[in-house]
Design a protein around this motif. Structure first.
Motif, mmCIF file in Angstrom:
data_model
loop_
_atom_site.group_PDB
_atom_site.id
_atom_site.type_symbol
_atom_site.label_atom_id
_atom_site.label_comp_id
_atom_site.label_asym_id
_atom_site.label_seq_id
_atom_site.Cartn_x
_atom_site.Cartn_y
_atom_site.Cartn_z
ATOM 1 N N UNK A 1 0.803 -1.259 0.117
ATOM 2 C CA UNK A 1 -0.065 0.028 -0.154
ATOM 3 C C UNK A 1 0.879 1.242 -0.055
ATOM 4 N N UNK A 2 1.963 1.258 0.482
ATOM 5 C CA UNK A 2 3.050 2.270 0.802
ATOM 6 C C UNK A 2 3.612 2.386 -0.937
ATOM 7 N N UNK A 3 3.680 1.597 -1.483
ATOM 8 C CA UNK A 3 4.015 1.691 -2.972
ATOM 9 C C UNK A 3 3.018 2.466 -3.807
ATOM 10 N N UNK A 4 1.874 1.973 -3.357
ATOM 11 C CA UNK A 4 0.485 2.573 -4.185
ATOM 12 C C UNK A 4 0.349 4.149 -3.963
ATOM 13 N N UNK A 5 0.692 4.319 -2.147
ATOM 14 C CA UNK A 5 0.637 5.811 -2.055
ATOM 15 C C UNK A 5 1.575 6.692 -2.761
ATOM 16 N N UNK A 6 2.810 5.999 -2.794
ATOM 17 C CA UNK A 6 3.930 6.655 -3.561
ATOM 18 C C UNK A 6 3.655 6.995 -4.969
ATOM 19 N N UNK A 7 3.048 6.085 -5.543
ATOM 20 C CA UNK A 7 2.722 6.202 -7.064
ATOM 21 C C UNK A 7 1.584 7.126 -7.348
ATOM 22 N N UNK A 8 0.694 7.213 -6.380
ATOM 23 C CA UNK A 8 -0.653 8.089 -6.631
ATOM 24 C C UNK A 8 0.000 9.620 -6.280
#
Length: 99
Positions: free
Chosen positions: A46-53
């Motif tokens: 989820x951390x990776x997704x937040x960074x991408x978003x």
């Protein structure tokens, strides 16, 4: 570690249409970009997704660090968590068990 993957058709997202000049997107505006982020089928945190978003929406560090009125959670983290929950409930994202 919170991980998820997507099972849905890949959509091309025009972020300029979604961003609409709002500083921090509401959770509804994050749903399709979150699915798009997971469309490669790879398990990601989820951390990776937040960074991408955050990168996709060109958020500043101040916007990313902004806290909710409670002072206990970052607003952006909260806004990303809700679409993840709703997309999981709809069966569009899955979270593999930890371990």
């Amino acid at each position: 570690m919170n991980i998820f993957n997507a099972t849905y058709l890949h959509y091309h997202v025009n972020i300029n249409l979604i961003r609409n000049n709002m500083p921090i997107p509401d959770f509804q505006s994050l749903m399709l970009p979150l699915l798009d982020s997971a469309s490669d089928g790879e398990i990601q945190t989820l951390s990776d997704a937040r960074e991408h978003l955050a990168s996709t929406f060109a958020l500043t560090s101040d916007e990313i660090e902004e806290l909710l009125p409670s002072g206990k959670q970052r607003r952006f983290d909260n806004r990303v968590a809700w679409p993840k929950v709703y997309l999981e409930q709809a069966g569009l994202l899955t979270s593999p068990e930890r371990g």
